[in-house]
Design a protein around this motif. Structure first.
Motif, PDB file in Angstrom:
ATOM      1  N   LEU A 292       8.708  -5.322  -2.479  1.00 48.88           N
ATOM      2  CA  LEU A 292       9.167  -6.541  -3.151  1.00 48.88           C
ATOM      3  C   LEU A 292       9.047  -6.420  -4.672  1.00 48.88           C
ATOM      4  CD1 LEU A 292       7.532  -9.149  -0.744  1.00 48.88           C
ATOM      5  CD2 LEU A 292       9.990  -8.728  -1.032  1.00 48.88           C
ATOM      6  N   ASP A 293       8.892  -5.161  -5.150  1.00 47.55           N
ATOM      7  CA  ASP A 293       8.785  -4.876  -6.586  1.00 47.55           C
ATOM      8  C   ASP A 293       7.572  -5.536  -7.233  1.00 47.55           C
ATOM      9  OD1 ASP A 293      11.113  -3.293  -6.666  1.00 47.55           O
ATOM     10  OD2 ASP A 293      12.371  -5.079  -6.830  1.00 47.55           O
ATOM     11  N   ALA A 294       6.531  -5.789  -6.446  1.00 40.08           N
ATOM     12  CA  ALA A 294       5.283  -6.298  -7.019  1.00 40.08           C
ATOM     13  C   ALA A 294       4.638  -5.191  -7.843  1.00 40.08           C
ATOM     14  CB  ALA A 294       4.341  -6.755  -5.924  1.00 40.08           C
ATOM     15  N   ARG A 295       3.870  -5.587  -8.842  1.00 39.76           N
ATOM     16  CA  ARG A 295       3.204  -4.587  -9.683  1.00 39.76           C
ATOM     17  C   ARG A 295       1.721  -4.907  -9.789  1.00 39.76           C
ATOM     18  NH1 ARG A 295       2.808  -6.218 -15.139  1.00 39.76           N
ATOM     19  NH2 ARG A 295       3.632  -8.305 -15.486  1.00 39.76           N
ATOM     20  N   LEU A 296       0.924  -3.855  -9.768  1.00 41.30           N
ATOM     21  CA  LEU A 296      -0.524  -4.012  -9.861  1.00 41.30           C
ATOM     22  C   LEU A 296      -0.907  -4.411 -11.281  1.00 41.30           C
ATOM     23  CD1 LEU A 296      -3.370  -3.666  -8.597  1.00 41.30           C
ATOM     24  CD2 LEU A 296      -3.270  -1.258  -9.312  1.00 41.30           C
ATOM     25  N   LEU A 297      -1.725  -5.464 -11.377  1.00 34.00           N
ATOM     26  CA  LEU A 297      -2.202  -5.936 -12.672  1.00 34.00           C
ATOM     27  C   LEU A 297      -3.582  -5.384 -12.999  1.00 34.00           C
ATOM     28  CD1 LEU A 297      -1.165  -9.685 -12.349  1.00 34.00           C
ATOM     29  CD2 LEU A 297      -0.101  -8.007 -13.850  1.00 34.00           C
ATOM     30  N   GLU A 298      -4.529  -5.593 -12.089  1.00 35.92           N
ATOM     31  CA  GLU A 298      -5.902  -5.186 -12.369  1.00 35.92           C
ATOM     32  C   GLU A 298      -6.749  -5.283 -11.107  1.00 35.92           C
ATOM     33  OE1 GLU A 298      -8.523  -8.377 -14.174  1.00 35.92           O
ATOM     34  OE2 GLU A 298      -6.558  -9.146 -14.796  1.00 35.92           O
ATOM     35  N   GLU A 299      -7.883  -4.601 -11.153  1.00 36.98           N
ATOM     36  CA  GLU A 299      -8.915  -4.808 -10.142  1.00 36.98           C
ATOM     37  C   GLU A 299      -9.820  -5.925 -10.621  1.00 36.98           C
ATOM     38  OE1 GLU A 299     -10.888  -1.102  -9.605  1.00 36.98           O
ATOM     39  OE2 GLU A 299      -9.279  -0.241  -8.405  1.00 36.98           O
ATOM     40  N   ALA A 300     -10.291  -6.747  -9.690  1.00 39.52           N
ATOM     41  CA  ALA A 300     -11.144  -7.871 -10.059  1.00 39.52           C
ATOM     42  C   ALA A 300     -12.083  -8.167  -8.902  1.00 39.52           C
ATOM     43  CB  ALA A 300     -10.295  -9.097 -10.411  1.00 39.52           C
TER      44      ALA A 300
ATOM     45  N   HIS B 136      -3.513  -4.853   2.117  1.00 38.44           N
ATOM     46  CA  HIS B 136      -2.490  -4.774   1.078  1.00 38.44           C
ATOM     47  C   HIS B 136      -3.000  -4.098  -0.195  1.00 38.44           C
ATOM     48  CE1 HIS B 136      -0.640  -7.976   3.590  1.00 38.44           C
ATOM     49  NE2 HIS B 136       0.474  -7.400   3.195  1.00 38.44           N
ATOM     50  N   LEU B 137      -4.261  -3.701  -0.234  1.00 39.70           N
ATOM     51  CA  LEU B 137      -4.786  -2.997  -1.402  1.00 39.70           C
ATOM     52  C   LEU B 137      -4.057  -1.678  -1.609  1.00 39.70           C
ATOM     53  CD1 LEU B 137      -8.583  -3.576  -0.696  1.00 39.70           C
ATOM     54  CD2 LEU B 137      -7.317  -4.543  -2.648  1.00 39.70           C
ATOM     55  N   SER B 138      -4.084  -1.170  -2.826  1.00 35.11           N
ATOM     56  CA  SER B 138      -3.443   0.123  -3.130  1.00 35.11           C
ATOM     57  C   SER B 138      -3.916   1.192  -2.160  1.00 35.11           C
ATOM     58  CB  SER B 138      -3.791   0.544  -4.562  1.00 35.11           C
ATOM     59  OG  SER B 138      -3.394  -0.431  -5.482  1.00 35.11           O
ATOM     60  N   GLY B 139      -2.962   1.915  -1.570  1.00 33.91           N
ATOM     61  CA  GLY B 139      -3.288   3.001  -0.661  1.00 33.91           C
ATOM     62  C   GLY B 139      -3.606   2.573   0.751  1.00 33.91           C
ATOM     63  N   MET B 140      -3.646   1.272   1.013  1.00 33.73           N
ATOM     64  CA  MET B 140      -3.941   0.769   2.346  1.00 33.73           C
ATOM     65  C   MET B 140      -2.646   0.586   3.152  1.00 33.73           C
ATOM     66  SD  MET B 140      -7.207   0.503   2.764  1.00 33.73           S
ATOM     67  CE  MET B 140      -8.754   0.450   1.860  1.00 33.73           C
ATOM     68  N   ALA B 141      -2.821   0.289   4.458  1.00 33.13           N
ATOM     69  CA  ALA B 141      -1.714   0.330   5.403  1.00 33.13           C
ATOM     70  C   ALA B 141      -0.547  -0.587   5.049  1.00 33.13           C
ATOM     71  CB  ALA B 141      -2.238  -0.011   6.800  1.00 33.13           C
TER      72      ALA B 141
ATOM     73  N   GLY C   3     -21.697 -20.152  -4.846  1.00 33.17           N
ATOM     74  CA  GLY C   3     -22.902 -19.420  -5.163  1.00 33.17           C
ATOM     75  C   GLY C   3     -23.724 -18.958  -3.983  1.00 33.17           C
ATOM     76  N   THR C   4     -23.281 -19.271  -2.759  1.00 33.14           N
ATOM     77  CA  THR C   4     -24.066 -18.913  -1.569  1.00 33.14           C
ATOM     78  C   THR C   4     -23.483 -17.730  -0.818  1.00 33.14           C
ATOM     79  OG1 THR C   4     -22.863 -20.462  -0.134  1.00 33.14           O
ATOM     80  CG2 THR C   4     -24.797 -21.304  -1.317  1.00 33.14           C
ATOM     81  N   GLY C   5     -22.415 -17.144  -1.336  1.00 32.27           N
ATOM     82  CA  GLY C   5     -21.773 -16.036  -0.641  1.00 32.27           C
ATOM     83  C   GLY C   5     -21.853 -14.747  -1.416  1.00 32.27           C
ATOM     84  N   ALA C   6     -20.860 -13.901  -1.216  1.00 32.29           N
ATOM     85  CA  ALA C   6     -20.791 -12.597  -1.872  1.00 32.29           C
ATOM     86  C   ALA C   6     -19.609 -12.563  -2.825  1.00 32.29           C
ATOM     87  CB  ALA C   6     -20.666 -11.486  -0.830  1.00 32.29           C
ATOM     88  N   SER C   7     -19.667 -11.663  -3.794  1.00 31.10           N
ATOM     89  CA  SER C   7     -18.531 -11.392  -4.666  1.00 31.10           C
ATOM     90  C   SER C   7     -17.730 -10.264  -4.033  1.00 31.10           C
ATOM     91  CB  SER C   7     -19.018 -10.995  -6.059  1.00 31.10           C
ATOM     92  OG  SER C   7     -17.932 -10.748  -6.914  1.00 31.10           O
ATOM     93  N   ILE C   8     -16.471 -10.534  -3.723  1.00 32.40           N
ATOM     94  CA  ILE C   8     -15.634  -9.597  -2.978  1.00 32.40           C
ATOM     95  C   ILE C   8     -14.629  -8.936  -3.915  1.00 32.40           C
ATOM     96  CG2 ILE C   8     -14.056  -9.340  -1.028  1.00 32.40           C
ATOM     97  CD1 ILE C   8     -16.902 -10.286  -0.272  1.00 32.40           C
ATOM     98  N   LYS C   9     -14.569  -7.614  -3.901  1.00 31.65           N
ATOM     99  CA  LYS C   9     -13.613  -6.898  -4.735  1.00 31.65           C
ATOM    100  C   LYS C   9     -12.194  -7.117  -4.228  1.00 31.65           C
ATOM    101  CE  LYS C   9     -16.701  -3.254  -6.427  1.00 31.65           C
ATOM    102  NZ  LYS C   9     -16.943  -1.803  -6.506  1.00 31.65           N
ATOM    103  N   LEU C  10     -11.250  -7.183  -5.183  1.00 30.28           N
ATOM    104  CA  LEU C  10      -9.858  -7.419  -4.826  1.00 30.28           C
ATOM    105  C   LEU C  10      -8.954  -6.804  -5.881  1.00 30.28           C
ATOM    106  CD1 LEU C  10      -9.015  -9.813  -6.989  1.00 30.28           C
ATOM    107  CD2 LEU C  10     -10.142 -11.290  -5.347  1.00 30.28           C
ATOM    108  N   GLU C  11      -7.660  -6.892  -5.649  1.00 33.49           N
ATOM    109  CA  GLU C  11      -6.659  -6.491  -6.634  1.00 33.49           C
ATOM    110  C   GLU C  11      -5.743  -7.671  -6.916  1.00 33.49           C
ATOM    111  OE1 GLU C  11      -6.135  -1.726  -5.550  1.00 33.49           O
ATOM    112  OE2 GLU C  11      -4.577  -3.170  -4.952  1.00 33.49           O
ATOM    113  N   LEU C  12      -5.332  -7.787  -8.163  1.00 36.97           N
ATOM    114  CA  LEU C  12      -4.344  -8.792  -8.545  1.00 36.97           C
ATOM    115  C   LEU C  12      -3.001  -8.109  -8.757  1.00 36.97           C
ATOM    116  CD1 LEU C  12      -6.385 -10.917 -11.091  1.00 36.97           C
ATOM    117  CD2 LEU C  12      -5.580 -11.680  -8.865  1.00 36.97           C
ATOM    118  N   TRP C  13      -1.985  -8.637  -8.070  1.00 39.91           N
ATOM    119  CA  TRP C  13      -0.623  -8.131  -8.186  1.00 39.91           C
ATOM    120  C   TRP C  13       0.263  -9.243  -8.719  1.00 39.91           C
ATOM    121  CZ3 TRP C  13       1.412  -3.280  -6.301  1.00 39.91           C
ATOM    122  CH2 TRP C  13       0.414  -2.410  -5.816  1.00 39.91           C
TER     123      TRP C  13
END
Length: 593
Positions: A488-496, A475-480, A522-532
């Motif tokens: 659904l008229d969702a709007r992109l807020l920011e990358e986080a 569901h990321l911008s530009g993805m399938a 604290g035992t995993g990874a920080s995963i990039k995402l988008e907030l809509w």
């Protein structure tokens, strides 16, 4: 210097300071400051350091932050006195707010002085002494939350709790050149708080910046079954400064400054600053607000204060401060008929206030009309105290939220502040407006002439009628599947990015999707995402269409915020490829092509 909550947490996460070092620094500063009237009781330093050393989750929003608590709020292990030794008791457990602060990583270090039974706006009605005002030491420190405000202003702690019934979270903030946040009634639980007027009380927050206050509020807010006055209302998210803001100002001639020309001038300059920020100022009638304020001490609400101490008044009246005794004893003479008459009038005044706010984001008033020295207040304790409440006494009666912000320094070194007020539920909106004003003043924070930190980028810009959702995969911008959001008229807020609490797996689906699994903090990874952002109706439609093994849960972000977002059922990752090292789905897809 690591002085604000945000700076302290960042230093702890980066490893340049440890929570134990920060807590030890607070204790050393308390010793160096050498004002025994600030704290009624201090926690044993060894115990506080040990608790700080046991913290293991750096993603906690108050990770290792020292906090002071007004001594009408229960902290297990320390007596609750309400500044009256004869009333003192040892609580069996933490108040709800203190428990939530501890769960967020805060370290409670002591209980602060107050006007006895939280009755007063001056800070001089305590058998434990008068805390010195660190901004100008001849001035009263402000009350009733005197010790808490002074502790923050003097740099002893970056965060402190007060309470606010008639202005006790706002007047001390102005007098100490700090931020005072008075939340909507019921937003923070008052379970474990000694009441002043139980129907009007709320726990307040003192800090150096608006952002710090909102971080604490987000931790403490939420319904509580132990508090019958608790409300289940969303806090909302602090947004960027709106393009169009209407703030109400009193009609010409309605403001009272008791002859303080410098405060009158400072208020005028504050209004010019708002206009320079693009705000439209609209006049409204302040008189109904004044009438409401008179109800607080001239009406039946003083009987609520009497209820708290009537047994003590009967058995040991000499144990109560004479001014407090005089004020509260009047509550015994009020009748039920008086009470209902006042309630009817208050309801009418509330309707009038609602009409005033109908076309306004908020109103902006002086926090107090002037300042007084300790000597002046001791000579005229009731009248001068009442004057300090000119713009605060009506607020909780009208069910408003408030944010007190430093605005200027008088030429003689007396601090001046303004307060934003709005109907209950608009706490985050006030913060979004107020944080920009405070930064624009360029004033140093507190009494130590420390420069304000740079204003952080505004957090997620979510409207009151929207829900934020975190997406990590197709569901990321530009993805399938991004079209499912835009349809659904969702709007992109920011990358986080998430906190480092997750693993990301490539699932065997068509189209290809990832699954994000939460693991130990604290035992995993920080995963990039988008907030809509999307409307509640659209959110419901979107969530209903999500196929297993994916679902929607609560995602913790790297900056401590939380948002609804995609998670995967643990059973679905058996045999799936762990792609956490890529740091996000977009990088993984790019690596495959």
């Amino acid at each position: 210097m690591t002085e604000t909550v945000a700076a302290i947490v960042a230093a702890h996460r980066a490893g340049t300071m440890t929570p134990a070092q920060t807590v030890a620094r607070s204790y050393q500063r308390i010793r160096d400051h050498n004002d025994p009237a600030i704290f009624i009781s201090l926690r044993d330093e060894t115990d506080a350091l040990a608790e700080a050393g046991r913290l293991t989750d750096p993603t906690l929003p108050l990770y290792g932050v020292p906090v002071a608590v007004k001594d009408n709020i229960d902290v297990k292990g320390l007596p609750t006195t309400a500044a009256c030794p004869a009333f003192s008791y040892m609580p069996a457990q933490d108040s709800t707010v203190v428990a939530r602060l501890r769960a967020a990583g805060a370290i409670i270090i002591g209980k602060t002085n107050l006007d006895q039974f939280a009755t007063g706006l001056v800070g001089v009605r305590s058998p434990y002494g008068v805390p010195r005002n660190p901004v100008r030491d001849d001035l009263v420190p402000g009350g009733s939350s005197s010790g808490s405000a002074v502790a923050v202003s003097a740099g002893l702690v970056p965060l402190a709790l007060g309470t606010d019934t008639a202005g006790s979270g706002r007047v001390p903030a102005m007098l100490n050149n700090i931020v005072g946040l008075k939340p909507s009634l019921g937003l923070i639980s008052t379970a474990g708080v000694v009441p002043a007027c139980r129907t009007l009380d709320c726990v307040s927050v003192f800090s150096l910046t608006v952002d710090d206050a909102m971080t604490a509020l987000a931790v403490m807010a939420g319904p509580d079954s132990a508090d019958p006055f608790s409300r289940d209302r969303p806090l909302g998210t602090v947004a960027a400064f709106p393009a169009k803001v209407k703030l109400g100002i009193p009609r010409s001639g309605q403001l009272i400054f008791f002859g303080d020309r410098e405060f009158e001038k400072a208020y005028g300059e504050a209004l010019k600053r708002w206009q320079a920020l693009g705000v439209n100022l609209v006049e409204f009638d302040l008189e109904p607000f004044y009438e409401t304020a008179r109800l607080l001490y001239e009406g039946p609400w003083v009987a609520e204060r009497y209820l708290v101490i009537r047994d003590l008044l009967a058995s040991a009246p000499e144990a109560i401060h004479p001014v407090t005794r005089e004020i509260t004893a009047a509550g015994s003479r009020l009748t039920a008929a008086d009470t209902f008459a006042a309630l009817y009038r208050l309801q009418a005044l509330r309707r009038t206030a609602e009409r005033a706010f109908a076309q306004l984001e908020a109103i902006v008033l002086p926090t107090a009309p002037t300042v007084y020295s300790t000597a002046q207040v001791l000579a005229n304790p009731v009248e001068l105290n009442s004057r300090l409440g000119t713009y605060t006494n009506f607020v909780n009666l009208l069910d408003l939220c408030g944010l007190a912000i430093p605005a200027a320094m008088r030429p003689d070194g007396a601090p001046f502040g303004i307060t934003l007020l709005a109907p209950a539920g608009r706490d985050a909106e006030l913060a979004g407006i107020g944080r920009v004003f405070h930064a624009d003043t360029g004033l140093p924070v507190g009494a130590k002439a420390l420069p304000q930190p740079p204003l952080a980028a505004a957090p997620t810009d979510v409207d009151r009628d929207e829900i934020a959702i975190a997406v990590v995969g197709a569901h990321l911008s530009g993805m399938a599947l991004n079209g499912e959001l835009t349809a659904l008229d969702a709007r992109l807020l920011e990358e986080a990015a998430t906190a480092p609490d997750y693993k990301l797996f490539a699932l065997d689906t068509v189209p290809s999707k990832p699954g994000m699994l939460r693991i130990d903090a604290g035992t995993g990874a920080s995963i990039k995402l988008e907030l809509w952002a999307m409307s509640p109706k659209a959110f419901g439609t979107f969530v209903a269409a999500i196929p297993p093994p994916l679902s929607i849960g609560t995602i913790r972000l790297a900056d401590g915020r939380e948002a609804k977002g995609f998670i995967v059922e643990p059973a679905a990752i058996n045999g799936a490829k762990d792609i956490s090292a890529y740091g996000g789905w977009r990088a993984f897809v790019a690596g495959r092509t």
